[in-house]
Design a protein around this motif. Structure first.
Motif, short mmCIF file in Angstrom:
data_model
loop_
_atom_site.label_atom_id
_atom_site.label_comp_id
_atom_site.label_asym_id
_atom_site.label_seq_id
_atom_site.Cartn_x
_atom_site.Cartn_y
_atom_site.Cartn_z
N LEU A 163 -0.99 4.72 -1.66
CA LEU A 163 0.35 4.19 -1.69
C LEU A 163 0.11 3.08 -0.61
N GLY A 164 0.75 1.78 -0.79
CA GLY A 164 0.86 0.91 0.27
C GLY A 164 2.29 0.51 0.18
N VAL A 165 2.91 -0.82 1.07
CA VAL A 165 3.90 -1.34 0.91
C VAL A 165 3.88 -2.84 0.86
N ASP A 166 4.65 -3.33 0.29
CA ASP A 166 5.03 -4.77 0.23
C ASP A 166 6.33 -5.36 0.57
N ALA A 167 6.39 -6.01 1.75
CA ALA A 167 7.69 -6.54 2.33
C ALA A 167 8.10 -7.95 1.95
N ASN A 168 7.04 -8.60 1.10
CA ASN A 168 7.49 -9.99 0.73
C ASN A 168 7.89 -10.93 1.99
N GLY A 169 7.74 -10.53 2.99
CA GLY A 169 8.20 -11.51 4.05
C GLY A 169 9.45 -11.15 4.48
N GLY A 170 10.17 -10.05 4.36
CA GLY A 170 11.49 -9.69 4.46
C GLY A 170 11.80 -9.09 5.70
#
Length: 367
Positions: free
Chosen positions: A191-198
């Motif tokens: 499991l990873g996370v992706d904030a898209n620069g948010g």
């Protein structure tokens, strides 16, 4: 005699995302893709395919802009020229069209595909590989409450066991979403996370502390794409940092490497400007000890095949799963025969070029 380029043709294709897999992230909702397929025909009647996977909100490109630039600018300059070296044709496109890497990548992929088919070898071989014949993959989880539960259930039914959670929408809600995703995926699932620069720098620092307890394997683009110091400041806090929006072309990669701002880079065939350049960027990153994986702009089957061949042609590839999801992400497939993927890995075949072709109804519609 060296084959020449006889025709460059295009075909707009619009597909809805599988209703159970719609992505909701810091950059908006991705529920359908309006892309452009590209076909190159050589003087020897060899055919190569490519795909422009542009999304205006993110890249500033889409199928309509790509169709205009390819038909009215790039195709007239390419037709009649030798197919090889493909690098010379990529340089020509750069002289004719500033920016627009996804558009040029669609044409470059078709050129590389035709080149590899002419040689009678898989594209991964023409690109210098293969170093592997299968690649682990993951899928994005997004939404909240029943929505998140439904996305996970759909992904699990398709065979996915590795995921990244879309965050960057507010730290408190983000951590709650990650906690639920961990419950759904299980204690040992990737499991990873992706904030898209948010996230802001402060939000990212606060979020990382909370993410550690959930066993998160990486945090992707936690801060704005232009904030390399903020990206680098998060390294060494217990979770590897993956750069995505911060790296489009080679100049971005060089700046990132100089700043020592990430542990891993998410490479795209589209952002790089084509499969050959994506491999070159991966080789450069590897020389500096920075890992790479293949990221996704929601590619269709042609684009997913290009991702696969690039991943297999890279001398080093991160153990983090890549985002080669074209065989699963849409409600239908554009390929005559889908990629060999079970949701956990996608496997390379031995056919020449990309090893795939569009469905017969699409093949007959190029113009």
């Amino acid at each position: 005699m060296t084959a020449t380029i006889a025709a460059v043709q295009t075909l707009p294709v619009s597909l809805p995302v599988h209703p159970g897999l719609v992505v909701r992230g810091a950059r908006g909702v991705h529920d359908r893709s309006d892309f452009l397929l590209v076909r190159v025909v050589t003087s020897d009647d060899v055919v190569g395919y490519g795909e422009v996977s542009g999304t205006p909100l993110w890249s500033g490109e889409d199928g309509a802009s790509a169709d205009h630039f390819i038909r009215d600018l790039l195709a007239p300059a390419l037709v009649g020229r030798p197919l090889t070296p493909v690098g010379a044709l990529e340089t020509l496109m750069d002289r004719l069209l500033a920016g627009n890497p996804f558009t040029k990548a669609g044409v470059a992929t078709a050129l590389w595909d035709a080149h590899a088919r002419t040689l009678g070898v898989p594209l991964a071989v023409a690109l210098g590989g293969p170093y592997r014949d299968q690649v682990p993959i993951k899928l994005s989880l997004s939404g909240d409450g029943p929505g998140l539960d439904q996305v996970h259930a759909t992904a699990h039914a398709l065979g996915f066991r590795a995921f990244k959670v879309k965050v960057g929408l507010g730290v408190t809600a983000d951590l709650a979403r990650v906690a639920r995703a961990r419950q759904l995926a299980g204690p040992d699932a990737f499991l990873g996370v992706d904030a898209n620069g948010g996230w802001s720098r402060a939000d990212a620092a606060r979020a990382v502390v909370g993410l550690v307890e959930h066993g998160i394997r990486f945090v992707e683009q936690p801060v704005a794409s232009t904030d390399l110091p903020g990206l680098g400041a998060l390294r060494g806090r217990g979770i590897p940092v993956v750069a995505d929006e911060a790296v489009f072309g080679l100049a971005d990669l060089v700046a990132l490497l100089r700043a020592e701002a990430a542990d891993c880079v998410s490479l795209y065939v589209g952002k790089s400007g084509g499969p050959g350049r994506a491999v070159a960027m991966g080789q450069l990153a590897g020389a500096f000890g920075v890992e790479t994986l293949l990221g996704s702009n929601g590619e269709f089957g042609i684009g997913a095949a290009a991702q696969l061949h690039v991943a297999c042609a890279l001398p080093t590839l991160s153990e983090f799963p890549s985002d080669i999801i074209g065989a699963h992400y849409y409600a239908q497939d554009i390929l005559a025969h889908p990629l060999d993927s079970d949701g956990m890995t996608v496997r390379l075949g031995g056919e020449p070029g990309l090893g795939v072709v569009p469905r017969p109804d699409l093949v007959g519609a190029f113009r």
